[in-house]
Design a protein around this motif. Structure first.
Motif, mmCIF file in Angstrom:
data_model
loop_
_atom_site.group_PDB
_atom_site.id
_atom_site.type_symbol
_atom_site.label_atom_id
_atom_site.label_comp_id
_atom_site.label_asym_id
_atom_site.label_seq_id
_atom_site.Cartn_x
_atom_site.Cartn_y
_atom_site.Cartn_z
ATOM 1 N N PRO A 605 0.885 -1.314 -0.030
ATOM 2 C CA PRO A 605 0.089 -0.020 -0.002
ATOM 3 C C PRO A 605 0.982 1.138 -0.066
ATOM 4 O O PRO A 605 1.929 1.228 0.428
ATOM 5 N N ARG A 606 0.479 2.245 -0.502
ATOM 6 C CA ARG A 606 1.384 3.493 -0.892
ATOM 7 C C ARG A 606 0.544 4.672 -0.753
ATOM 8 O O ARG A 606 -0.430 5.011 -1.186
ATOM 9 N N GLU A 607 1.166 5.775 -0.103
ATOM 10 C CA GLU A 607 0.781 7.142 -0.241
ATOM 11 C C GLU A 607 1.766 7.961 -1.015
ATOM 12 O O GLU A 607 2.909 7.678 -0.780
ATOM 13 N N MET A 608 1.421 8.925 -1.790
ATOM 14 C CA MET A 608 2.184 9.409 -2.528
ATOM 15 C C MET A 608 1.782 11.016 -2.587
ATOM 16 O O MET A 608 0.513 11.198 -2.486
ATOM 17 N N GLU A 609 2.402 11.882 -2.763
ATOM 18 C CA GLU A 609 2.158 13.184 -2.848
ATOM 19 C C GLU A 609 2.577 13.784 -4.683
ATOM 20 O O GLU A 609 3.867 13.727 -4.807
ATOM 21 N N LEU A 610 1.882 14.019 -5.412
ATOM 22 C CA LEU A 610 2.012 14.297 -6.722
ATOM 23 C C LEU A 610 2.087 15.637 -7.018
ATOM 24 O O LEU A 610 1.319 16.460 -6.422
ATOM 25 N N ASP A 611 3.338 16.100 -7.898
ATOM 26 C CA ASP A 611 3.350 17.527 -8.017
ATOM 27 C C ASP A 611 2.434 17.759 -9.377
ATOM 28 O O ASP A 611 3.008 17.397 -10.702
ATOM 29 N N LEU A 612 1.796 18.655 -9.260
ATOM 30 C CA LEU A 612 0.706 18.826 -10.631
ATOM 31 C C LEU A 612 1.036 20.155 -11.135
ATOM 32 O O LEU A 612 0.333 20.990 -11.556
ATOM 33 N N SER A 613 2.523 20.730 -10.947
ATOM 34 C CA SER A 613 2.711 22.093 -11.323
ATOM 35 C C SER A 613 2.656 22.054 -12.798
ATOM 36 O O SER A 613 2.654 23.279 -13.365
ATOM 37 N N PHE A 614 2.761 20.914 -13.389
ATOM 38 C CA PHE A 614 2.632 21.009 -15.130
ATOM 39 C C PHE A 614 1.269 21.466 -15.377
ATOM 40 O O PHE A 614 1.083 22.080 -16.758
ATOM 41 N N LEU A 615 0.407 21.756 -14.508
ATOM 42 C CA LEU A 615 -0.918 22.345 -15.052
ATOM 43 C C LEU A 615 -1.010 23.621 -15.301
ATOM 44 O O LEU A 615 -1.789 23.971 -16.173
ATOM 45 N N GLY A 616 -0.077 24.501 -14.727
ATOM 46 C CA GLY A 616 0.016 25.865 -15.142
ATOM 47 C C GLY A 616 -1.221 26.409 -14.109
ATOM 48 O O GLY A 616 -1.830 26.067 -13.086
ATOM 49 N N GLU A 617 -1.338 27.741 -14.419
ATOM 50 C CA GLU A 617 -2.365 28.480 -13.573
ATOM 51 C C GLU A 617 -3.605 28.298 -14.105
ATOM 52 O O GLU A 617 -3.986 27.715 -14.989
ATOM 53 N N GLY A 618 -4.606 28.632 -13.167
ATOM 54 C CA GLY A 618 -5.975 28.414 -13.278
ATOM 55 C C GLY A 618 -6.548 27.687 -12.212
ATOM 56 O O GLY A 618 -5.828 26.813 -11.621
ATOM 57 N N ASN A 619 -8.114 27.785 -12.275
ATOM 58 C CA ASN A 619 -8.735 26.591 -11.397
ATOM 59 C C ASN A 619 -9.115 25.519 -11.995
ATOM 60 O O ASN A 619 -9.662 25.393 -13.172
ATOM 61 N N TYR A 620 -8.732 24.149 -11.690
ATOM 62 C CA TYR A 620 -8.711 23.050 -12.119
ATOM 63 C C TYR A 620 -9.454 22.026 -11.238
ATOM 64 O O TYR A 620 -9.569 22.066 -9.950
ATOM 65 N N LYS A 621 -10.552 21.220 -11.913
ATOM 66 C CA LYS A 621 -11.082 20.187 -11.108
ATOM 67 C C LYS A 621 -10.675 18.884 -11.434
ATOM 68 O O LYS A 621 -9.904 18.773 -12.892
ATOM 69 N N ALA A 622 -10.798 17.709 -11.039
ATOM 70 C CA ALA A 622 -10.292 16.328 -11.534
ATOM 71 C C ALA A 622 -11.532 15.519 -11.264
ATOM 72 O O ALA A 622 -11.909 15.341 -10.128
ATOM 73 N N GLU A 623 -11.520 14.564 -12.178
ATOM 74 C CA GLU A 623 -12.422 13.471 -12.233
ATOM 75 C C GLU A 623 -11.325 12.141 -11.792
ATOM 76 O O GLU A 623 -10.803 11.901 -12.413
ATOM 77 N N VAL A 624 -11.666 11.547 -10.609
ATOM 78 C CA VAL A 624 -10.846 10.767 -9.938
ATOM 79 C C VAL A 624 -11.316 9.265 -9.834
ATOM 80 O O VAL A 624 -12.739 9.161 -9.313
#
Length: 668
Positions: A605-624
Motif C-alpha cells: 500500500p502506498r501514499e504519494m504526493e503528486l506534483d501537479l505544477s505542469f497544469l499551470g495557472e487557473g482553477n482545475y477540477k479532477a475526475e478521479v
C-alpha cells in the motif's frame, strides 16, 4: 626561403600524422554530463561516463565478416568528423506531439571502408557500425560488449521456454519475448540463459542504464548473456536460417531446423543497428525516454494522416463470453455484431476478429469459416462507425502477403494483428519491414504480436501502431498465483516500454487481491485493483488499445467503461512524475486542454504526493478513480469522485496493495 617552406610542409605533415596517432577520442552530450571515450589500439574499445561515475567500463566492439576481415581489429583511422544536431521532430503517433533531438556526433572513418558512429545525448549514448564496401558480404558475428566496473544488479527478462528443460542457446532463439524480470547481480546471471532486450542495470549512485537497439533493418536482434561470470554482458545473435519448416501453433509458424554459419547478409554500403545505452539519474526518466524514437530512421510514409489510433473491443481474452443474448456466443456473425454494437455505444473505434475466423491449420487467410460473413460484418460495422481489424498467423500472412493485404483492404478491413513470429533472426526481421511496407501501401494498420521489442519501426512506418513483446494481461488466463504480474507492471514501464508501445491489453473487470487471484481461462481476472486497470490506460503507451473484457461485464460497470473508452491513445505531451523500478510509477499525459495522471504501486500500500505544477495557472477540477477503502479485501472496490485541484498543486493520493489511481484534469 626554400628551407623554411620545406620545414613548414614537414611540420604540417607531422601534425597530421600526430593527430592520426592519437588513440583516444571523446564525444560529450550537449549538457556535458555524459562522455563516451573511444580507444583505438589493437581493437576499438569504448567507455561511457556520467559525470564522475563510470557507466560502461572499457568494452571492445567489432564485426567479423565471413571473408576473414574483422572491422575494429587493428583499426587504421582515416579521419574524424564531428557534428552537432539540435532540431525538433514532429511525431504523428506518439506520447508527445514533437521531440527535441539534440546530440553531438563523432564519426570515426577507417581505411578499410568502414566507420563507427557515436552519438552522445543528454540521456545516453549510442553507437553503430557503417560500411562503404564495393561488394556485398556476410556478417559472421558481432562483438557487442557492455563491461561494468562493479558487480551491479541487472534487471533482465530471460527467454522463457516452458516446453524444454535446459534449452540450448539455439532453442532459446525460438521465443515470444514475454517474461517477468529477474533481479540479479551481474556475476550471478545464468551463463546459459539468454536475456532479451531491453535490459536494465542499476549503476553507481542510484543511476540506472538501459541497453537496447534501434534500426534493426536487415540484421538479427541482439540478446545479452553473461558468458563468464564476470561483470560483463555480451551480445548474442541468431544465425541466418538455412532450413525452415512449417509447424508450431496451428501450423502458422516457420520453425528453424538448420542455420547458416553467419548472422546476416549485408549490402556493401549500409548502416548497422544502433547499440543504445539510456542513462537516468532518476528512475522516472526511463519511463519517459525518447531515445529509440530519436535514433530511428524517419518515416517512409509521406502522409500518415490516415493512421488512426483508437480503442478495440477484443474477443479472445474474454473467450467470447457474453450473456443475456438470444444466440450462442462464439465465432459467428451474431457475436461480432454484438461486439460492434458495444463498440458503437461507447465510441470505440475498432473490433478485432481474433484467431478462429479463418479455417484452422490451413495457414490460408482466404479460407473463412462458414459461420463468418466478413463482408456483412464489415458493412455492419461501417453503419455503426466501427472498423474491423483481423488476426493473422505469421505464415498465413507472409505466404501471400500482397494478395491478402489488397483483398482485405479493398473489402474495408483497416488492419492486421499478426502473431506467432516468435523469432528475430534476419529473415524474420525482414518480414516485419516487408509487412510494414505492404500494410502502408494498402493503408492497413499493423499490430505485431509474438514479436520482439520495438526497435524504431514505429517511426519508420507509423502504420506499425503497436507491438507485443510484453508479459501482458493475457498471461492471467493461465499463470499460477506465483507469477507476480503486479510487480511486473511497475517494472516494465521503465525497461520494455522505453523501446516503444506495448500491446498489453488491459481492461479487466474481474479484479483480484494477491490472495484471491487464480487463472480461469473463460472468466479471467487481473491481479490488482479496478483503479489499477483504469490507470494502466494512462501509464502504458498503446496507440491501439484493447478493452480486453467482455461487453457483458463492461455494461455492468458502465462508469469504469466510460472512463476507459474516453482516455486518449496518443498524446500532445508526457511528464514522468515519480517512480522507482519494481515499486511504483506516476505519469502525466496531456491531450488538448486536458491532462491525465495514472499511478500504480506494487503489492505494498502506498501514499504519494503528486506534483501537479505542469497544469499551470487557473482553477482545475479532477475526475478521479481511486482504490476503495476495502480494495485490499475486494480488488473491485473503487471510488469515483470529482475534486478541486489544490492551488499549491500538491495532490496526496493513496493506493491499496496492487492498487492504482487515475485522474482527468480540466479547467473549471
Amino acid at each position: 626561403m626554400k628551407h623554411k617552406f620545406f620545414l613548414f610542409v614537414l611540420l604540417m605533415v607531422f601534425g597530421q600524422f600526430a593527430a592520426l596517432a592519437q588513440q583516444n577520442y571523446t564525444v560529450q552530450s550537449p549538457d556535458g554530463k555524459i562522455k563516451a571515450t573511444v580507444d583505438l589500439k589493437d581493437k576499438i574499445t569504448y567507455s561511457v561516463n556520467h559525470e564522475n561515475d563510470q557507466m560502461i567500463a572499457p568494452s571492445p566492439i567489432s564485426m567479423q565478416l565471413s571473408n576473414g576481415e574483422t572491422l575494429g581489429a587493428k583499426p587504421r583511422l582515416k579521419n574524424v568528423k564531428r557534428n552537432t544536431v539540435n532540431k525538433t521532430i514532429p511525431t504523428p503517433v506518439y506520447k508527445r506531439s514533437e521531440i527535441k533531438d539534440n546530440y553531438n556526433e563523432m564519426v570515426l572513418n577507417f581505411r578499410d571502408d568502414y566507420s563507427v558512429i557515436f552519438r552522445a545525448y543528454n540521456d545516453g549514448v549510442a553507437y553503430r557500425f557503417a560500411t562503404s564496401k564495393r561488394k556485398d558480404f556476410n556478417v559472421q558475428n558481432e562483438e557487442a560488449t557492455f563491461n561494468f566496473d562493479k558487480d551491479y544488479t541487472a534487471i533482465v527478462p530471460y527467454v522463457k521456454q516452458e516446453q524444454t528443460e535446459n534449452p540450448t542457446i539455439e532453442q532459446q532463439f525460438d521465443n515470444s519475448f514475454e517474461n517477468t524480470y529477474t533481479h540479479s547481480p551481474l556475476t550471478k546471471l545464468d551463463q546459459n540463459h539468454l536475456a532479451f532486450l531491453p535490459v536494465a542495470v542499476e549503476a553507481a549512485n542510484g543511476k540506472k542504464l538501459v541497453i537496447t537497439e534501434v534500426d534493426l533493418e536487415g540484421y538479427p536482434g541482439m540478446y545479452l548473456l553473461n558468458k563468464n561470470g564476470k561483470t560483463s554482458l555480451s551480445g548474442v545473435f541468431p544465425a541466418y536460417p538455412k532450413k525452415v519448416e512449417q509447424g508450431g501453433h496451428n501450423e502458422l509458424q516457420m520453425l528453424v531446423k538448420e542455420r547458416e554459419n553467419f548472422i546476416a547478409k549485408a549490402k556493401g554500403t549500409r548502416q548497422f543497428p544502433w547499440r543504445a545505452i539510456v542513462i537516468a539519474e532518476e528512475d522516472k526518466e526511463l519511463a519517459d525516454s525518447d531515445m529509440v524514437y530519436k535514433l530511428a530512421e524517419p518515416s517512409r510514409i509521406k502522409d500518415a494522416s490516415w493512421v488512426k489510433p483508437g480503442k478495440v473491443a477484443w474477443d479472445w481474452w474474454n473467450d467470447w463470453n457474453i450473456t443475456g443474448v438470444d444466440f450462442e456466443a462464439g465465432i459467428n456473425n451474431d457475436t461480432y455484431k454484438h461486439y460492434i454494437d458495444f463498440a458503437a455505444e461507447n465510441g470505440i473505434e475498432y473490433v478485432i476478429l481474433d484467431e478462429g475466423w479463418a479455417v484452422n491449420k490451413k495457414a490460408d487467410l482466404m479460407q473463412v469459416v462458414p459461420e463468418i460473413d466478413l463482408k456483412e460484418i464489415i458493412s455492419y460495422g461501417k453503419q455503426k462507425g466501427v472498423d474491423i481489424i483481423l488476426w493473422a498467423g505469421y505464415y498465413a500472412f507472409d505466404r501471400d502477403m500482397e494478395n491478402i493485404a489488397k483483398h482485405y483492404a479493398d473489402m474495408g478491413v483497416k488492419g492486421f494483428k499478426v502473431d506467432f513470429m516468435n523469432r528475430d533472426d534476419q529473415e524474420m526481421v525482414d518480414f516485419f519491414y516487408r509487412a510494414a511496407e505492404t500494410g502502408a501501401r494498402h493503408k492497413l494498420l499493423m499490430d505485431f504480436h509474438g514479436a520482439y521489442k520495438p526497435t524504431g519501426l514505429q517511426r519508420t512506418y507509423p502504420n506499425v501502431i503497436n507491438f507485443e513483446g510484453v508479459h501482458g494481461l493475457e498471461q492471467m488466463k493461465w499463470s499460477p498465483p506465483q507469477v507476480d504480474q503486479v510487480t511486473y507492471d511497475v517494472t516494465m514501464p521503465f525497461i520494455r516500454m522505453l523501446a516503444g508501445p506495448i500491446d498489453y491489453t488491459q481492461g479487466a473487470m474481474r479484479n483480484a487481491t494477491k490472495g484471491s487471484y487464480r487463472p480461469i481461462h473463460s472468466e479471467p481476472m487481473s491481479q490488482g485493483t479496478r483503479s489499477r486497470q483504469l490507470a494502466e490506460y494512462v501509464v502504458f503507451e498503446s496507440p491501439i488499445n484493447m478493452l480486453a473484457d467482455t461487453p457483458t461485464n463492461y455494461r455492468k460497470e458502465q462508469e469504469s467503461t466510460d472512463f476507459m473508452a474516453a482516455v486518449p491513445e496518443v498524446w500532445d505531451n508526457t511528464v514522468a512524475l515519480d517512480g522507482k523500478i519494481g515499486e511504483y510509477i506516476a505519469i502525466a499525459r496531456r491531450k488538448g486542454n486536458e491532462w491525465y495522471v495514472g499511478a500504480l504501486t506494487n503489492w505494498d500500500p502506498r501514499e504519494m504526493e503528486l506534483d501537479l505544477s505542469f497544469l499551470g495557472e487557473g482553477n482545475y477540477k479532477a475526475e478521479v478513480f481511486k482504490d476503495g477503502v476495502n480494495a485490499h479485501r475486494n480488488a473491485a472496490d473503487y471510488k469515483r469522485e470529482v475534486i478541486d485541484v489544490p492551488q499549491d498543486r500538491k495532490l496526496k493520493i493513496k493506493m491499496a496493495p496492487g492498487g492504482g489511481y487515475v485522474a482527468r484534469f480540466y479547467k473549471q
